[in-house]
Scaffold this active site. Structure first.
Site, PDB file in Angstrom:
ATOM      1  N   ILE A  13      46.894 -60.179 -12.749  1.00 31.42           N
ATOM      2  CA  ILE A  13      47.373 -59.497 -14.042  1.00 31.42           C
ATOM      3  C   ILE A  13      48.370 -60.386 -14.557  1.00 31.42           C
ATOM      4  O   ILE A  13      48.255 -60.287 -15.864  1.00 31.42           O
ATOM      5  CB  ILE A  13      48.053 -58.050 -13.503  1.00 31.42           C
ATOM      6  N   VAL A  35      52.549 -57.251  -6.534  1.00 32.63           N
ATOM      7  CA  VAL A  35      52.344 -57.626  -7.963  1.00 32.63           C
ATOM      8  C   VAL A  35      53.824 -57.819  -8.667  1.00 32.63           C
ATOM      9  O   VAL A  35      53.975 -58.534  -9.562  1.00 32.63           O
ATOM     10  CB  VAL A  35      51.192 -56.476  -8.615  1.00 32.63           C
ATOM     11  N   ASP A  36      54.659 -56.944  -8.085  1.00 34.40           N
ATOM     12  CA  ASP A  36      55.944 -56.989  -8.646  1.00 34.40           C
ATOM     13  C   ASP A  36      56.452 -58.591  -8.572  1.00 34.40           C
ATOM     14  O   ASP A  36      57.009 -59.216  -9.427  1.00 34.40           O
ATOM     15  CB  ASP A  36      56.863 -55.944  -7.796  1.00 34.40           C
ATOM     16  N   VAL A 122      51.606 -52.073  -0.785  1.00 39.09           N
ATOM     17  CA  VAL A 122      52.872 -51.925   0.181  1.00 39.09           C
ATOM     18  C   VAL A 122      53.094 -50.496   0.123  1.00 39.09           C
ATOM     19  O   VAL A 122      53.613 -49.755   1.478  1.00 39.09           O
ATOM     20  CB  VAL A 122      54.238 -52.394  -0.447  1.00 39.09           C
TER      21      VAL A 122
HETATM   22  N1  AR6 Z   1      47.452 -59.164  -9.822  1.00 41.20           N
HETATM   23  C1  AR6 Z   1      46.874 -57.853  -9.633  1.00 41.20           C
HETATM   24  N2  AR6 Z   1      47.102 -57.230  -8.492  1.00 41.20           N
HETATM   25  C2  AR6 Z   1      47.756 -57.681  -7.626  1.00 41.20           C
HETATM   26  C3  AR6 Z   1      48.606 -58.685  -7.668  1.00 41.20           C
HETATM   27  C4  AR6 Z   1      48.285 -59.738  -8.904  1.00 41.20           C
HETATM   28  N3  AR6 Z   1      48.746 -60.762  -9.116  1.00 41.20           N
HETATM   29  N4  AR6 Z   1      49.187 -59.090  -6.593  1.00 41.20           N
HETATM   30  C5  AR6 Z   1      48.995 -57.951  -5.791  1.00 41.20           C
HETATM   31  N5  AR6 Z   1      48.088 -57.087  -6.434  1.00 41.20           N
HETATM   32  P1  AR6 Z   1      51.743 -53.627  -4.531  1.00 41.20           P
HETATM   33  P2  AR6 Z   1      52.774 -50.812  -4.587  1.00 41.20           P
HETATM   34  C6  AR6 Z   1      47.869 -55.899  -5.799  1.00 41.20           C
HETATM   35  O1  AR6 Z   1      51.997 -53.789  -3.028  1.00 41.20           O
HETATM   36  O2  AR6 Z   1      51.934 -50.611  -3.430  1.00 41.20           O
HETATM   37  C7  AR6 Z   1      56.785 -54.342  -4.172  1.00 41.20           C
HETATM   38  O3  AR6 Z   1      57.405 -54.766  -3.226  1.00 41.20           O
HETATM   39  C8  AR6 Z   1      47.704 -55.516  -4.487  1.00 41.20           C
HETATM   40  O4  AR6 Z   1      46.409 -56.073  -3.623  1.00 41.20           O
HETATM   41  O5  AR6 Z   1      51.897 -54.906  -5.446  1.00 41.20           O
HETATM   42  O6  AR6 Z   1      52.717 -50.065  -5.679  1.00 41.20           O
HETATM   43  C9  AR6 Z   1      57.445 -53.273  -5.118  1.00 41.20           C
HETATM   44  O7  AR6 Z   1      58.786 -53.819  -5.337  1.00 41.20           O
HETATM   45  C10 AR6 Z   1      47.416 -54.082  -4.463  1.00 41.20           C
HETATM   46  O8  AR6 Z   1      45.915 -53.686  -4.709  1.00 41.20           O
HETATM   47  O9  AR6 Z   1      52.276 -52.356  -5.080  1.00 41.20           O
HETATM   48  C11 AR6 Z   1      57.605 -52.061  -4.463  1.00 41.20           C
HETATM   49  O10 AR6 Z   1      58.382 -52.151  -3.604  1.00 41.20           O
HETATM   50  C12 AR6 Z   1      48.131 -53.703  -5.578  1.00 41.20           C
HETATM   51  O11 AR6 Z   1      48.437 -54.753  -6.498  1.00 41.20           O
HETATM   52  C13 AR6 Z   1      56.316 -51.953  -3.866  1.00 41.20           C
HETATM   53  O12 AR6 Z   1      55.799 -53.307  -3.492  1.00 41.20           O
HETATM   54  C14 AR6 Z   1      49.416 -53.124  -5.530  1.00 41.20           C
HETATM   55  O13 AR6 Z   1      50.121 -53.731  -4.506  1.00 41.20           O
HETATM   56  C15 AR6 Z   1      55.134 -51.210  -4.510  1.00 41.20           C
HETATM   57  O14 AR6 Z   1      54.171 -51.164  -3.813  1.00 41.20           O
END
Ligand code: AR6
Length: 174
Positions: A13, A35-36, A122
């Site tokens: 993203i 993603v954060d 997460v």
């Molecule tokens: N581009 C697109 N999608 C992504 C990317 C990227 N660069 N990186 C990961 N994903 P998550 P949550 C996907 O864990 O479940 C953080 O520590 C990933 O594979 O990022 O809402 C925050 O600070 C998954 O399908 O977000 C919070 O503490 C999706 O993005 C917590 O994690 C969401 O995974 C939020 O958890």
């Protein structure tokens, strides 16, 4: 038709050349993993500096910053629910993330926006359920709004991409 303004893509993203990308953040808005972490790494310190001034974000709500070094103009930070058993208001909170992100987008003149799969990493939301809520919430919003021209889901991995694509296809079939 709202479904024609929705796209499903696989990728990172952070590289999307849209007006706004959405971050799946945590309530303090101070960065994290997934993603954060990727957004803060790609955006650089300006994003975190702006986040610090926002004093956090409640689950289901959304707040906006600029996007630092990324191609997008803005990051809209939303906080998805942590999934427990689906009986703790998770579906409503997840739907609220998409609705509030789009409301903040419209308020800021955003016409093109990319979402990740909020809560699907997460935070443990089962992907089929989350994908249905995501696509339905966006489609519902678009039926009442004609300023947003494109909502792109940008997903990590073939499995997540396939599940979101199936939801989008169902929407097209009506
Ligand atoms: N581009 C697109 N999608 C992504 C990317 C990227 N660069 N990186 C990961 N994903 P998550 P949550 C996907 O864990 O479940 C953080 O520590 C990933 O594979 O990022 O809402 C925050 O600070 C998954 O399908 O977000 C919070 O503490 C999706 O993005 C917590 O994690 C969401 O995974 C939020 O958890």
């Amino acid at each position: 038709m709202s479904h024609s303004r929705i796209e499903i893509a696989e990728g990172d993203i952070c590289t999307q050349a849209v007006d706004a990308i959405v971050n799946a953040a945590a309530e303090p808005l101070l960065g994290g993993g997934g993603v954060d972490g990727a957004i803060h790494r790609a955006g650089g310190p300006a994003v975190l500096e702006e986040c610090r001034k926002l004093q956090g974000c409640k689950t289901g709500d959304a707040k906006i910053t600029t996007a630092g070094n990324m191609p997008a103009r803005y990051v809209i930070h939303t906080v998805g629910p942590i999934y427990r058993d689906g009986q703790q208001g998770e579906p409503e909170l997840l739907a609220s993330c998409y609705r509030r992100s789009l409301e903040v987008a419209v308020e800021n003149g955003v016409k093109t926006i990319a979402f990740p799969a909020v809560s699907c990493g997460v935070f443990g939301y089962p992907i089929p359920a989350a994908a249905g809520i995501a696509v339905d919430s966006v489609a519902k919003f678009l039926t009442q709004d004609d300023t947003i021209t494109c909502v792109r889901f940008v997903l990590f991995g073939q499995t997540t991409f396939n599940v979101f694509s199936a939801c989008h296809a169902r929407l097209k079939e009506g």
